[in-house]
Design a protein around this motif. Structure first.
Motif, short mmCIF file in Angstrom:
data_model
loop_
_atom_site.label_atom_id
_atom_site.label_comp_id
_atom_site.label_asym_id
_atom_site.label_seq_id
_atom_site.Cartn_x
_atom_site.Cartn_y
_atom_site.Cartn_z
N ASP A 139 37.40 31.41 36.45
CA ASP A 139 36.47 30.66 37.28
C ASP A 139 36.45 29.20 36.82
OD1 ASP A 139 34.61 30.17 39.26
OD2 ASP A 139 33.29 31.82 38.67
N TYR A 140 35.69 28.40 37.54
CA TYR A 140 35.61 26.97 37.27
C TYR A 140 35.19 26.69 35.83
CZ TYR A 140 33.98 22.13 37.77
OH TYR A 140 33.77 20.78 37.62
N ASP A 141 34.32 27.53 35.28
CA ASP A 141 33.81 27.30 33.93
C ASP A 141 34.66 27.97 32.85
OD1 ASP A 141 33.25 29.96 34.33
OD2 ASP A 141 31.09 29.79 34.03
N GLY A 142 35.79 28.56 33.24
CA GLY A 142 36.67 29.20 32.28
C GLY A 142 36.41 30.67 32.05
N SER A 143 35.37 31.20 32.65
CA SER A 143 35.09 32.63 32.52
C SER A 143 36.00 33.42 33.45
CB SER A 143 33.62 32.91 32.86
OG SER A 143 33.34 32.56 34.20
N ALA A 144 36.09 34.72 33.21
CA ALA A 144 36.89 35.58 34.07
C ALA A 144 36.18 35.75 35.41
CB ALA A 144 37.12 36.94 33.41
N PHE A 145 36.88 35.46 36.49
CA PHE A 145 36.29 35.58 37.83
C PHE A 145 36.43 37.03 38.30
CE2 PHE A 145 36.74 35.51 42.49
CZ PHE A 145 35.57 34.86 42.84
N TYR A 146 35.31 37.61 38.74
CA TYR A 146 35.34 38.98 39.23
C TYR A 146 35.57 38.97 40.74
CZ TYR A 146 34.06 43.68 40.62
OH TYR A 146 34.08 44.94 41.17
N TRP A 147 36.59 39.71 41.16
CA TRP A 147 36.89 39.84 42.59
C TRP A 147 36.72 41.30 43.00
CZ3 TRP A 147 41.65 42.06 44.70
CH2 TRP A 147 41.64 42.05 46.10
N GLN A 148 36.08 41.51 44.15
CA GLN A 148 35.80 42.87 44.63
C GLN A 148 37.07 43.44 45.26
OE1 GLN A 148 32.52 41.85 47.16
NE2 GLN A 148 31.06 41.77 45.48
N TYR A 149 37.83 44.16 44.45
CA TYR A 149 39.18 44.58 44.81
C TYR A 149 39.22 45.88 45.62
CZ TYR A 149 38.47 47.64 40.79
OH TYR A 149 37.97 48.57 39.92
N ARG A 150 38.08 46.55 45.74
CA ARG A 150 38.06 47.78 46.54
C ARG A 150 36.99 47.66 47.60
NH1 ARG A 150 41.42 51.56 45.55
NH2 ARG A 150 40.36 52.87 47.07
N ILE A 151 37.27 48.26 48.75
CA ILE A 151 36.29 48.31 49.82
C ILE A 151 35.90 49.76 50.08
CG2 ILE A 151 37.10 46.19 50.94
CD1 ILE A 151 38.50 47.96 53.04
N ALA A 152 34.69 49.93 50.57
CA ALA A 152 34.28 51.22 51.10
C ALA A 152 34.89 51.28 52.49
CB ALA A 152 32.76 51.31 51.15
N GLU A 153 35.99 51.98 52.61
CA GLU A 153 36.84 51.84 53.80
C GLU A 153 36.09 52.06 55.11
OE1 GLU A 153 41.30 53.03 54.61
OE2 GLU A 153 39.99 54.79 54.83
N ARG A 154 35.39 53.15 55.23
CA ARG A 154 34.75 53.47 56.51
C ARG A 154 33.67 52.47 56.89
NH1 ARG A 154 37.52 57.18 59.75
NH2 ARG A 154 38.63 58.58 58.36
#
Length: 326
Positions: A139-154
């Motif tokens: 992220d901008y501040d150097g921390s690890a950026f969390y991305w929502q890599y899974r969706i509730a498909e239905r």
């Protein structure tokens, strides 16, 4: 900054970096674009092509791109569109251009990131195993950026608390996508077609990643390859963040639910009750974003306008998905 994991147990010689194209979409942010292009200059190895899709910028983007033509270390292809087609239209054109150049791999990114020097090598190390890959970002501040890599498909919505950690394999399967770093093989593009420009902004990359995951094993890998260069107003929830938004985003967030619904119908993944629940939860999340992050209640009319216009899209019997290229 957290350390990246070891790359997969395959020789990097199996991947030719010159077979890859970095495709960037930009709009009136020449300062950010400059930082990204400078980071590409510093990359080792470099891709074969760098494609810059300019969404009809009115600043000095054209001159900035020209200044890198002899420095970038790759063939630089610049496309200035006649109108602003949004991120969706820009990425659709970027993938089309890279595909037409004969690229084996297409690495998509916005203009508000920079590439880490060994980013392409880290992504390429996974290329022999997978064809739809997402790396990690700081992220901008150097921390690890969390991305929502899974969706509730239905329901067609991200799972906000999917586990962030990795096991010894160094990867996790995903059923979503993000154009801020999607690394995709041309064979997958040929099968699922180009990103859909009708979205304009929002849900386009999630849908494209979902389509990819239906024809191949899509993964997010424990490799830090990008760094975000733009600070965004956020609400810190402890282990997750909620970003600020805009009236345009609020409109398209709701309107484009109808495009997702149409794709789900085509692929027989549509459940009226569950998808409706996902839409209601999305509406509620945007209300929370307004009140908590932006500290206002103005903007709700854009949510309702999006729902109204989405209803027309959902009833359109002429609607068709993007066609495959092969």
């Amino acid at each position: 900054m957290a350390a990246a994991s070891a790359s997969p147990d395959v020789p990097s010689a199996d991947f030719d970096p010159r077979s890859a194209t970095i495709a960037v979409v930009t709009y009136n942010r020449s300062g950010l674009l400059t930082r990204l292009l400078e980071s590409i200059v510093a990359m080792d190895p470099k891709p074969g092509h760098v494609v810059v899709i300019d969404n009809a910028s009115s600043d000095d983007t054209t001159e900035v791109v020209a200044s890198f033509r002899d420095r970038i270390g790759a063939e630089l292809v610049y496309r200035r569109l006649e109108t602003n087609t949004g991120g969706s239209g820009g990425f659709s054109e970027g993938v089309r251009t890279a595909y037409d150049l004969g690229s084996t791999w297409i690495w998509l990114m916005d203009d508000d990131v920079e590439v880490l020097p060994d980013g392409l090598a880290r992504m390429g190390a996974w290329a022999p195993r997978f064809q739809s890959i997402q790396g990690r970002r700081y992220d901008y501040d150097g921390s690890a950026f969390y991305w929502q890599y899974r969706i509730a498909e239905r329901m067609g919505i991200p799972i906000p608390f999917a586990p962030a950690g990795f096991d010894e394999s160094g990867f996790k399967e995903m059923n979503s996508g993000c154009f801020e770093g999607m690394f995709i093989h041309r064979d997958i593009v040929a099968r699922i077609g180009l990103p859909d420009p009708r979205f304009f902004i929002y849900w386009d990359d999630q849908t494209y990643g979902w389509l990819a995951s239906r024809v191949t094993t899509s993964v997010i890998v424990d490799e830090f390859v990008l760094r975000r260069t733009r600070e965004i107003k956020q609400w810190d929830m402890g282990i997750r963040h909620m970003n600020a938004s805009s009236d345009a985003y609020r409109y398209y967030i709701m309107r484009n639910r109808a495009h997702i619904k149409q794709y789900y119908r085509v692929h027989r993944a549509y459940s009226p009750i569950l998808f409706g629940l996902g839409t209601a939860l999305t509406f509620g999340k945007e209300l929370i974003r307004l009140v908590v992050v932006e500290r206002t209640v103005r903007g709700t009319s854009n949510l309702f306008r999006g729902l109204r216009d989405g209803g027309r899209i959902a009833r359109d019997r002429t609607w068709r998905p993007m066609p495959p290229l092969a």
